[in-house]
Design an enzyme around this catalytic site. Sequence first.
Site, short mmCIF file in Angstrom:
data_model
loop_
_atom_site.label_atom_id
_atom_site.label_comp_id
_atom_site.label_asym_id
_atom_site.label_seq_id
_atom_site.Cartn_x
_atom_site.Cartn_y
_atom_site.Cartn_z
N CYS A 45 -3.30 29.22 -68.94
CA CYS A 45 -4.38 28.87 -68.03
C CYS A 45 -5.34 27.88 -68.72
O CYS A 45 -5.48 27.90 -69.93
CB CYS A 45 -5.15 30.12 -67.61
SG CYS A 45 -6.42 29.79 -66.37
N ASP A 47 -8.41 28.00 -68.63
CA ASP A 47 -9.62 28.73 -69.03
C ASP A 47 -9.96 28.46 -70.51
O ASP A 47 -9.11 28.62 -71.39
CB ASP A 47 -9.39 30.24 -68.83
CG ASP A 47 -10.68 31.03 -68.91
OD1 ASP A 47 -11.36 30.93 -69.95
OD2 ASP A 47 -10.99 31.76 -67.96
N ARG A 49 -11.47 30.01 -72.59
CA ARG A 49 -11.46 31.16 -73.51
C ARG A 49 -10.06 31.52 -73.98
O ARG A 49 -9.88 32.49 -74.72
CB ARG A 49 -12.11 32.36 -72.81
CG ARG A 49 -13.57 32.13 -72.46
CD ARG A 49 -14.06 33.15 -71.48
NE ARG A 49 -13.37 33.06 -70.19
CZ ARG A 49 -13.57 33.88 -69.17
NH1 ARG A 49 -14.44 34.85 -69.28
NH2 ARG A 49 -12.91 33.72 -68.03
N HIS A 101 -4.00 35.66 -68.27
CA HIS A 101 -5.09 36.42 -68.87
C HIS A 101 -5.78 37.24 -67.80
O HIS A 101 -5.83 36.85 -66.63
CB HIS A 101 -6.08 35.49 -69.59
CG HIS A 101 -6.86 34.58 -68.68
ND1 HIS A 101 -8.15 34.84 -68.31
CD2 HIS A 101 -6.51 33.44 -68.04
CE1 HIS A 101 -8.57 33.87 -67.50
NE2 HIS A 101 -7.59 33.01 -67.31
N CYS A 104 -8.63 36.31 -64.58
CA CYS A 104 -8.42 34.87 -64.33
C CYS A 104 -9.13 34.43 -63.03
O CYS A 104 -8.93 35.03 -61.98
CB CYS A 104 -6.93 34.59 -64.24
SG CYS A 104 -6.54 32.85 -63.94
CO CO Z 1 -7.37 31.73 -65.74
#
Ligand code: CO
Length: 222
Positions: A45, A47, A49, A101, A104
């Site tokens: 992803c 993302d 993090r 994750h 999400c």
């Molecule tokens: Co995500």
Amino acid sequence: MIDAKGMELLFHRNRQWAEDMVARDPAFFSRLLHQQSPRWLWIGCSDSRVPANQIVGLDPGEVFVHRNVGNLVHPGDLNCMSVLQYAVEVLQVEHVIVCGHYGCGGVKAAMEDSAHGLIDYWIWSIREIRDRHQTDLDHVPQERRVDALCEMNVIEQVERLSETKILKEAWSRRQDLQVHGIIYSLADGLIRDLEVSAGARGDAAPAMRLAREATLARHAGQ
Ligand code: CO
């Protein structure tokens, strides 16, 4: 307008990082300059993090990476398919990993029926997974539904991956190549194996079925 302070921070950190790398391993950059031979392709992803290299403790050069919102594998996505083809056929990676994750944002948005704009086209296929497993997901307590769908989404992407022409061809020429589905927890920084690994054509389907059942049972608290 460029945020000079923000950019200065990046240049400063970059210089420091490059110096640290050379201090640790003087030949590091000259080695990477001439060769890229990662063993892993990571599909994860976007993302911020969930940075691929860092969470599995790998250095630059060790993992080839493709990231998008929701870690999706679309056979019609030229970007993802080009990365996959290059990784499998040229770099000859040994493992293709789909990493999702918990929590999400893409999966959360897909769980809701409200409109989010352009991103709705992208996460449409996650909604399809939600709809297909609606009855089972209804048995999962509300607060765990997004995380259950995060896992279901990874399983689905591994299945799609194993159905791509690129992987089917690699397996038919007996290339040593495995696909895996894992999920990362922002809460403790740990990855968990969803046990959908496959190393040959036809291996995938039974593992996917078992993994889906396990995910739904675990989140339903059974
Ligand atoms: Co995500």
